[in-house]
Design an enzyme around this catalytic site. Sequence first.
Site, mmCIF file in Angstrom:
data_model
loop_
_atom_site.group_PDB
_atom_site.id
_atom_site.type_symbol
_atom_site.label_atom_id
_atom_site.label_comp_id
_atom_site.label_asym_id
_atom_site.label_seq_id
_atom_site.Cartn_x
_atom_site.Cartn_y
_atom_site.Cartn_z
ATOM 1 N N LYS A 16 -7.408 0.442 2.334
ATOM 2 C CA LYS A 16 -6.014 0.736 1.952
ATOM 3 C C LYS A 16 -5.574 -0.076 0.734
ATOM 4 C CE LYS A 16 -4.278 -0.617 5.957
ATOM 5 N NZ LYS A 16 -5.413 -0.861 6.863
ATOM 6 N N ARG A 91 3.404 0.257 11.083
ATOM 7 C CA ARG A 91 2.262 0.076 11.975
ATOM 8 C C ARG A 91 2.629 0.376 13.424
ATOM 9 N NH1 ARG A 91 -0.623 -3.788 8.505
ATOM 10 N NH2 ARG A 91 -2.637 -4.381 9.311
ATOM 11 N N ARG A 130 -16.818 -8.688 3.421
ATOM 12 C CA ARG A 130 -16.013 -8.602 2.205
ATOM 13 C C ARG A 130 -15.724 -9.964 1.582
ATOM 14 N NH1 ARG A 130 -10.365 -5.616 4.045
ATOM 15 N NH2 ARG A 130 -9.550 -7.197 5.441
ATOM 16 N N ARG A 134 -10.320 -14.350 4.128
ATOM 17 C CA ARG A 134 -9.124 -14.190 4.957
ATOM 18 C C ARG A 134 -9.384 -14.799 6.321
ATOM 19 N NH1 ARG A 134 -6.387 -8.254 4.567
ATOM 20 N NH2 ARG A 134 -5.944 -8.786 6.722
ATOM 21 N N ARG A 145 -7.905 -6.734 15.821
ATOM 22 C CA ARG A 145 -7.105 -5.920 14.882
ATOM 23 C C ARG A 145 -7.408 -4.438 15.066
ATOM 24 N NH1 ARG A 145 -9.000 -8.881 9.772
ATOM 25 N NH2 ARG A 145 -7.998 -7.215 8.592
HETATM 26 P P1 AMP Z 1 -3.047 -6.314 6.493
HETATM 27 O O1 AMP Z 1 -3.241 -7.102 5.247
HETATM 28 O O2 AMP Z 1 -2.242 -5.063 6.311
HETATM 29 O O3 AMP Z 1 -4.338 -6.064 7.237
HETATM 30 O O4 AMP Z 1 -2.155 -7.229 7.467
HETATM 31 C C1 AMP Z 1 -2.589 -8.504 7.881
HETATM 32 C C2 AMP Z 1 -1.808 -8.960 9.105
HETATM 33 O O5 AMP Z 1 -0.411 -9.056 8.780
HETATM 34 C C3 AMP Z 1 -1.872 -8.030 10.305
HETATM 35 O O6 AMP Z 1 -3.037 -8.235 11.088
HETATM 36 C C4 AMP Z 1 -0.592 -8.414 11.036
HETATM 37 O O7 AMP Z 1 -0.751 -9.655 11.706
HETATM 38 C C5 AMP Z 1 0.388 -8.633 9.892
HETATM 39 N N1 AMP Z 1 1.078 -7.386 9.486
HETATM 40 C C6 AMP Z 1 0.948 -6.712 8.310
HETATM 41 N N2 AMP Z 1 1.705 -5.614 8.274
HETATM 42 C C7 AMP Z 1 2.341 -5.569 9.469
HETATM 43 C C8 AMP Z 1 3.257 -4.648 10.073
HETATM 44 N N3 AMP Z 1 3.661 -3.536 9.420
HETATM 45 N N4 AMP Z 1 3.699 -4.932 11.328
HETATM 46 C C9 AMP Z 1 3.307 -6.024 11.980
HETATM 47 N N5 AMP Z 1 2.433 -6.926 11.500
HETATM 48 C C10 AMP Z 1 1.944 -6.704 10.250
#
Ligand code: AMP
Length: 187
Positions: A16, A91, A130, A134, A145
């Site tokens: 994404k 989400r 990757r 992180r 996740r």
């Molecule tokens: P991402 O970079 O989108 O994979 O997000 C990393 C982490 O941020 C996720 O595993 C969640 O802990 C938190 N996070 C990101 N976006 C959201 C969202 N829309 N709702 C809740 N937690 C989020």
Amino acid sequence: MSELNLILTGPPGAGKGTQAQRLVQHCGIPQISTGDMLRAAVASGSKLGEQAKGILAAGDLVPDGVVIELVRERLAQEDARAGFILDGFPRTAAQADALDGLLASGGRAPLRVICLEVPEEELVRRILSRGEGREDDSEHTVRNRLGVYIRDTKPMLDHYGEAVLRLSGLGTIDEIEARILEALGLS
Ligand code: AMP
């Protein structure tokens, strides 16, 4: 180009973020990544960052109210008027409902929704290799996740029903970008 209000969704590791950046280049509209915003908050040591830190490290979801407020403020900024690419939001079904509310009063173009689909074992392989450093990229957290995605985010897609364009997230970055642009009628 007409206003593009896009949700780019899919499981962790689907690509994404990478594809959102490509679309920024192509369309000249901002990427709004709640994950990036939350990581920035953690890095800055703000109150929000302190709250979110452990949740991100565990791969769980930050409370809906917190991310909805982040997105509300971001969408109100000038550069999001011509369109936006939401990466990692909504989400949950509650976040999708809230987004509808945020957009309802603005006379905005309808949301487009793209879900990038990648088989689970490929996702785990990609994330573990990757090397972005992180904190939430360990195998245990990645599995969590993925579980959270299946439990909370997949059902969220029902909110958009037939409007969801499901595209394969397999192939090279260029191939996937071409697939997305074609699906959006932008190629
Ligand atoms: P991402 O970079 O989108 O994979 O997000 C990393 C982490 O941020 C996720 O595993 C969640 O802990 C938190 N996070 C990101 N976006 C959201 C969202 N829309 N709702 C809740 N937690 C989020």
